[in-house]
Design an enzyme around this catalytic site. Structure first.
Site, mmCIF file in Angstrom:
data_model
loop_
_atom_site.group_PDB
_atom_site.id
_atom_site.type_symbol
_atom_site.label_atom_id
_atom_site.label_comp_id
_atom_site.label_asym_id
_atom_site.label_seq_id
_atom_site.Cartn_x
_atom_site.Cartn_y
_atom_site.Cartn_z
ATOM 1 N N TYR A 7 43.278 44.467 57.237
ATOM 2 C CA TYR A 7 43.154 44.933 55.881
ATOM 3 C C TYR A 7 41.626 45.870 56.264
ATOM 4 C CZ TYR A 7 39.561 44.144 51.602
ATOM 5 O OH TYR A 7 39.116 43.625 50.865
ATOM 6 N N ASN A 23 44.601 42.669 35.197
ATOM 7 C CA ASN A 23 44.365 41.116 34.836
ATOM 8 C C ASN A 23 43.423 39.543 35.659
ATOM 9 O OD1 ASN A 23 47.102 41.335 37.240
ATOM 10 N ND2 ASN A 23 45.973 38.545 36.944
#
Length: 324
Positions: free
Chosen positions: A202, A49
């Site tokens: 990460y 999105n």
């Protein structure tokens, strides 16, 4: 005198514009040049999105694909899908709810997809979080490893029957150059014992993406399903919002230069599109790409024993019994 000054200023301005244009072109990196169409093909993209996920959706919708946008926020997903339908003229762009931080959601999504879709030609594992605070998923996983690796690991395995029946098909895992500083700590994957470091977490999750791709390619050899991972570049997207929270000074420093020094989402999606579409890439299944070219990943990312061990531990964590 005045005319000479104006000419000098004009020359400097012109040279500056040319230099900026060349810099932007260099930073933009490689572009996917194939004109391949995707009519009658189905593509599934997670985190579609916004950012490069949205631009990837637009690129593949332009080529005639049925695009399934799998997103956590269905309101924003539908807004993005409607924009893509209007801009591409492709009405076959749909949204579905998927929360990669929930094993239940991943399993429910996969079940619904297998029951309702005829085929799956390209799976793009694009969604991710970057340097967020120490959060836990509903299943007790540290969020970055849980979303960036484990959620996609489970999703891919559950969708393999559809990928195999649609072969030749592809799985694309969006990793990062940050994997080069990563290490898989099998004794403490979720920072339960050592102090939480958002960058280390990460890096570990992005290394896991590369190792997953490598082991998946080995296991799928001869099946007609190929898989690739990639570094999209440093991009102007919402993904860096937590980085700015950890280092607020960067927000001020990078705000203006970032417009010049960071890739746009359109530029950032090019390597994803390249890996998804380039003919003949099947022979390089399991490889790592950046700027629409194969690159060598970190040494640990090429360790087959680490890749195998991560696969086995991942299956246990997500409760997966049957794998390829």
């Amino acid at each position: 005198m005045g005319q000479g000054l104006l000419l000098s200023c004009g020359a400097v301005l012109g040279l500056t514009v040319i230099c900026v244009a060349l810099l932007r072109r260099y930073i933009g990196g490689g572009m996917c040049c194939t004109s391949l169409r995707l009519d009658d093909k189905t593509v599934l993209i997670t985190g579609a999105n916004s950012g490069i996920g949205k631009e990837t959706s637009r690129e593949l919708a332009c080529r005639g694909a049925r695009v399934v946008m799998a997103c956590r926020d269905l309101t924003r997903a539908e807004q993005a899908a409607e924009e893509i339908r209007r801009s591409t003229g492709n009405g076959n762009v749909v949204t579905r709810h998927l929360d990669l931080a929930s094993i239940y959601s991943v399993r429910q999504f996969a079940k619904d997809f297998l029951d309702s879709e005829d085929r799956l030609d390209i799976l793009i594992n694009n969604a991710g979080v970057m340097m967020c605070p120490k959060w836990l998923t509903e299943d007790g996983f540290e969020t970055q490893l849980g979303v960036n690796h484990l959620g996609h690991f489970l999703l891919t395995n559950l969708l393999l029957p559809k990928l195999k029946s649609s072969a030749p098909s592809r799985v694309i895992n969006v990793s990062s150059i940050a994997h080069q500083g990563g290490h898989i700590d099998f004794e403490d994957l979720f920072f339960s014992r050592k102090p939480y470091n958002p960058l280390d977490s990460y890096r570990q999750s992005k290394l896991a993406n590369v190792l997953f791709t490598r082991e998946l390619a080995r296991r799928l050899k001869g099946s007609g399903v190929s898989t690739f991972c990639l570094h999209p570049g440093i991009i102007r997207t919402e993904l860096v919002r937590h980085v700015m929270d950890w280092f607020p000074l960067l927000r001020m420093i990078l705000k203006l230069p970032g417009l010049l020094l960071l890739k746009s989402p359109h530029q950032g999606c090019q390597t994803t599109v390249y890996c998804a579409l380039t003919p003949g890439l099947e022979e390089r299944s399991g490889r790592y790409f950046s700027d629409c070219a194969e690159k060598e990943p970190a040494a640990e990312a090429q360790d087959d024993e680490v890749a195998r061990k991560l696969w086995e531990q991942s299956t246990q964590l997500v409760g997966l019994k049957d794998t390829c």
